[in-house]
Design a protein around this motif. Sequence first.
Motif, PDB file in Angstrom:
ATOM      1  N   SER A 170     -24.723  52.365 -55.005  1.00  0.00           N
ATOM      2  CA  SER A 170     -23.836  51.259 -55.346  1.00  0.00           C
ATOM      3  C   SER A 170     -22.395  51.666 -55.039  1.00  0.00           C
ATOM      4  N   ILE A 171     -21.530  50.691 -54.905  1.00  0.00           N
ATOM      5  CA  ILE A 171     -20.131  50.966 -54.562  1.00  0.00           C
ATOM      6  C   ILE A 171     -19.384  51.427 -55.806  1.00  0.00           C
ATOM      7  N   SER A 172     -18.593  52.474 -55.665  1.00  0.00           N
ATOM      8  CA  SER A 172     -17.830  53.001 -56.799  1.00  0.00           C
ATOM      9  C   SER A 172     -16.758  51.999 -57.220  1.00  0.00           C
ATOM     10  N   PRO A 173     -16.327  52.048 -58.498  1.00  0.00           N
ATOM     11  CA  PRO A 173     -15.269  51.132 -58.952  1.00  0.00           C
ATOM     12  C   PRO A 173     -14.003  51.218 -58.101  1.00  0.00           C
ATOM     13  N   LYS A 174     -13.623  52.440 -57.692  1.00  0.00           N
ATOM     14  CA  LYS A 174     -12.418  52.597 -56.867  1.00  0.00           C
ATOM     15  C   LYS A 174     -12.584  51.896 -55.522  1.00  0.00           C
ATOM     16  N   SER A 175     -13.763  52.067 -54.908  1.00  0.00           N
ATOM     17  CA  SER A 175     -14.014  51.406 -53.624  1.00  0.00           C
ATOM     18  C   SER A 175     -14.079  49.898 -53.783  1.00  0.00           C
ATOM     19  N   LEU A 176     -14.631  49.443 -54.909  1.00  0.00           N
ATOM     20  CA  LEU A 176     -14.674  48.000 -55.173  1.00  0.00           C
ATOM     21  C   LEU A 176     -13.273  47.405 -55.226  1.00  0.00           C
ATOM     22  N   HIS A 177     -12.341  48.144 -55.864  1.00  0.00           N
ATOM     23  CA  HIS A 177     -10.945  47.677 -55.914  1.00  0.00           C
ATOM     24  C   HIS A 177     -10.358  47.595 -54.509  1.00  0.00           C
ATOM     25  N   LYS A 178     -10.619  48.626 -53.697  1.00  0.00           N
ATOM     26  CA  LYS A 178     -10.089  48.637 -52.334  1.00  0.00           C
ATOM     27  C   LYS A 178     -10.648  47.474 -51.525  1.00  0.00           C
ATOM     28  N   ILE A 179     -11.959  47.259 -51.639  1.00  0.00           N
ATOM     29  CA  ILE A 179     -12.594  46.160 -50.908  1.00  0.00           C
ATOM     30  C   ILE A 179     -12.000  44.823 -51.336  1.00  0.00           C
ATOM     31  N   ALA A 180     -11.844  44.642 -52.646  1.00  0.00           N
ATOM     32  CA  ALA A 180     -11.268  43.389 -53.158  1.00  0.00           C
ATOM     33  C   ALA A 180      -9.848  43.194 -52.643  1.00  0.00           C
ATOM     34  N   ASN A 181      -9.076  44.279 -52.571  1.00  0.00           N
ATOM     35  CA  ASN A 181      -7.703  44.187 -52.061  1.00  0.00           C
ATOM     36  C   ASN A 181      -7.677  43.841 -50.571  1.00  0.00           C
ATOM     37  N   TYR A 182      -8.600  44.455 -49.807  1.00  0.00           N
ATOM     38  CA  TYR A 182      -8.704  44.119 -48.382  1.00  0.00           C
ATOM     39  C   TYR A 182      -8.980  42.623 -48.223  1.00  0.00           C
ATOM     40  N   GLU A 183      -9.973  42.141 -48.963  1.00  0.00           N
ATOM     41  CA  GLU A 183     -10.364  40.737 -48.836  1.00  0.00           C
ATOM     42  C   GLU A 183      -9.240  39.802 -49.260  1.00  0.00           C
ATOM     43  N   ALA A 184      -8.543  40.155 -50.333  1.00  0.00           N
ATOM     44  CA  ALA A 184      -7.458  39.303 -50.833  1.00  0.00           C
ATOM     45  C   ALA A 184      -6.274  39.277 -49.884  1.00  0.00           C
ATOM     46  N   GLY A 185      -6.090  40.364 -49.105  1.00  0.00           N
ATOM     47  CA  GLY A 185      -4.912  40.484 -48.265  1.00  0.00           C
ATOM     48  C   GLY A 185      -5.116  40.124 -46.813  1.00  0.00           C
ATOM     49  N   CYS A 186      -6.226  39.449 -46.477  1.00  0.00           N
ATOM     50  CA  CYS A 186      -6.495  39.089 -45.091  1.00  0.00           C
ATOM     51  C   CYS A 186      -6.169  37.623 -44.810  1.00  0.00           C
ATOM     52  N   LEU A 187      -5.451  37.382 -43.710  1.00  0.00           N
ATOM     53  CA  LEU A 187      -5.126  36.033 -43.272  1.00  0.00           C
ATOM     54  C   LEU A 187      -5.791  35.763 -41.934  1.00  0.00           C
ATOM     55  N   PHE A 188      -6.117  34.510 -41.693  1.00  0.00           N
ATOM     56  CA  PHE A 188      -6.620  34.069 -40.385  1.00  0.00           C
ATOM     57  C   PHE A 188      -7.815  34.903 -39.934  1.00  0.00           C
ATOM     58  N   THR A 189      -8.795  35.055 -40.808  1.00  0.00           N
ATOM     59  CA  THR A 189      -9.930  35.949 -40.515  1.00  0.00           C
ATOM     60  C   THR A 189     -10.934  35.313 -39.546  1.00  0.00           C
ATOM     61  N   ARG A 190     -11.423  36.128 -38.625  1.00  0.00           N
ATOM     62  CA  ARG A 190     -12.485  35.697 -37.710  1.00  0.00           C
ATOM     63  C   ARG A 190     -13.647  36.674 -37.843  1.00  0.00           C
ATOM     64  N   GLU A 191     -14.859  36.149 -37.980  1.00  0.00           N
ATOM     65  CA  GLU A 191     -16.040  36.989 -38.212  1.00  0.00           C
ATOM     66  C   GLU A 191     -16.866  37.147 -36.940  1.00  0.00           C
ATOM     67  N   TYR A 192     -17.332  38.377 -36.729  1.00  0.00           N
ATOM     68  CA  TYR A 192     -18.305  38.661 -35.672  1.00  0.00           C
ATOM     69  C   TYR A 192     -19.544  39.252 -36.339  1.00  0.00           C
ATOM     70  N   ASP A 193     -20.679  38.566 -36.215  1.00  0.00           N
ATOM     71  CA  ASP A 193     -21.932  39.064 -36.786  1.00  0.00           C
ATOM     72  C   ASP A 193     -22.691  39.811 -35.683  1.00  0.00           C
ATOM     73  N   LEU A 194     -22.596  41.123 -35.712  1.00  0.00           N
ATOM     74  CA  LEU A 194     -23.172  41.943 -34.652  1.00  0.00           C
ATOM     75  C   LEU A 194     -24.692  41.992 -34.707  1.00  0.00           C
ATOM     76  N   SER A 195     -25.275  41.606 -35.841  1.00  0.00           N
ATOM     77  CA  SER A 195     -26.733  41.619 -35.990  1.00  0.00           C
ATOM     78  C   SER A 195     -27.375  40.382 -35.383  1.00  0.00           C
ATOM     79  N   VAL A 196     -26.561  39.347 -35.101  1.00  0.00           N
ATOM     80  CA  VAL A 196     -27.089  38.075 -34.582  1.00  0.00           C
ATOM     81  C   VAL A 196     -27.009  38.021 -33.070  1.00  0.00           C
ATOM     82  N   GLU A 197     -25.846  38.403 -32.521  1.00  0.00           N
ATOM     83  CA  GLU A 197     -25.687  38.357 -31.072  1.00  0.00           C
ATOM     84  C   GLU A 197     -24.725  39.443 -30.600  1.00  0.00           C
ATOM     85  N   ARG A 198     -24.858  39.788 -29.328  1.00  0.00           N
ATOM     86  CA  ARG A 198     -23.963  40.782 -28.743  1.00  0.00           C
ATOM     87  C   ARG A 198     -22.586  40.163 -28.556  1.00  0.00           C
ATOM     88  N   LEU A 199     -21.580  40.927 -28.926  1.00  0.00           N
ATOM     89  CA  LEU A 199     -20.199  40.491 -28.755  1.00  0.00           C
ATOM     90  C   LEU A 199     -19.789  40.747 -27.311  1.00  0.00           C
TER      91      LEU A 199
END
Length: 414
Positions: A170-199
């Motif tokens: 499981s993700i450590s509490p410290k890493s969870l905070h970092k992940i949450a901060n990354y997600e909160a601080g992202c603008l204009f996000t574009r997703e690439y799902d590498l498991s579905v198709e080749r980029l």
Amino acid sequence: MSKISELIHQFSDDWVPFLESSRKINNDKSFFVIDKEKSTYKLFNIDIPNAIRSFLKDKKFKVDSSLGQTNIAAIPWIAILNKEITSSVQEEFYIVYLFSRNAKKVYLSIGIGAQQFVDIFGENKKCTKKIGLANQRLLGYCNYLKKGHSFSQIELSNSEDFNFNKRFNSISPKSLHKIANYEAGCLFTREYDLSVERLSEEVFLEDLKEYLILYKKMSADPAIKNLISNLPVSVFDQDEDLPKNVDLEYQINPFPPNLEIKKSRERSNKTSINNRSAKKNSISKQIVGKEGEKHVYDFEYNRLKKSGNIDLAERIVKQYEDKTNFPGYDIQSFDESGGEIFIEVKSTEGLKRNNFEISENEIAAARKLKEKYFIYHVVNSPKNPKIDGFIQDPISKIAREEIKIEPLNHKIRF
């Protein structure tokens, strides 16, 4: 040189074997330890950044990446920074590729440096909330840039991948905070799902060009640039964010002479010069400084009041509030016999520091006021400020080689 998209797919394919080969077990608990000799480490920190640099062909851009320092990070990232704006992912804003925890998804975003918020609000849910609030304010200024673009939601912890999460802890509490901060601080996000198709390389490069233009437009907009430089303070609430009960009942002591200074001079007659440029005054530093000054005022007021000198306490001058006059000190106070003392406050968010910057104006004031001039050093501001010590009459101490002064900048006249 290999295509960037192919290198990213290779990294995604190698991620699980890389984690497994990096696993160390201690007391039945798994740790994933960085080994810089592994090919996946070199792929991520050397090959992919070099390929991006070759595409950019502009020295004003810095490409940075991280898989972690000692242990492997939960979220790998690669950032493109305009060095005219920032050279660190801890502050300002930049283009960033964030990989999900299982490295099956990549998110291209404009990222806000989270550390500038952590320094003020701490590593907690409140900090994440503040980053999100700052993000929303910034998006309000960027509405006109959204036209013609489609953006995605970001989800880095891949909570739906139960097999991966079970296999790699499981993700450590410290890493969870970092992940949450990354997600909160992202603008204009574009997703690439590498498991579905080749980029495809074409899509990857076209999107990167689009984000470089977006980054440039944001950098050129005075309103956006000003807000970004002031993001932490734009969401800082004095009533909500300052500690409610700050300790003022303690003694402060002078800093002891540094004997190494005289020894180093005896070993060498060379003048020690620091040619670093003075770091720009980030808004988080303004908060640190302001709250340090306020703490020293409260401390001085409490000290004089406790000694029976309430009349002197009431006469303390908050020079730091006067933005029309800069005499080289922040507070005019009194000793317990009624003599004036003049205090320059130097503050840091850390718990210890053995240096600080001083202006020509402050040096002039110290020369003029001699033993009446004090420098108070405040640590842990604004979270839990405390005066770590003081230097009285710094000019005399410099002459006696008890402290050392070094130039930071040199001026050229023409």
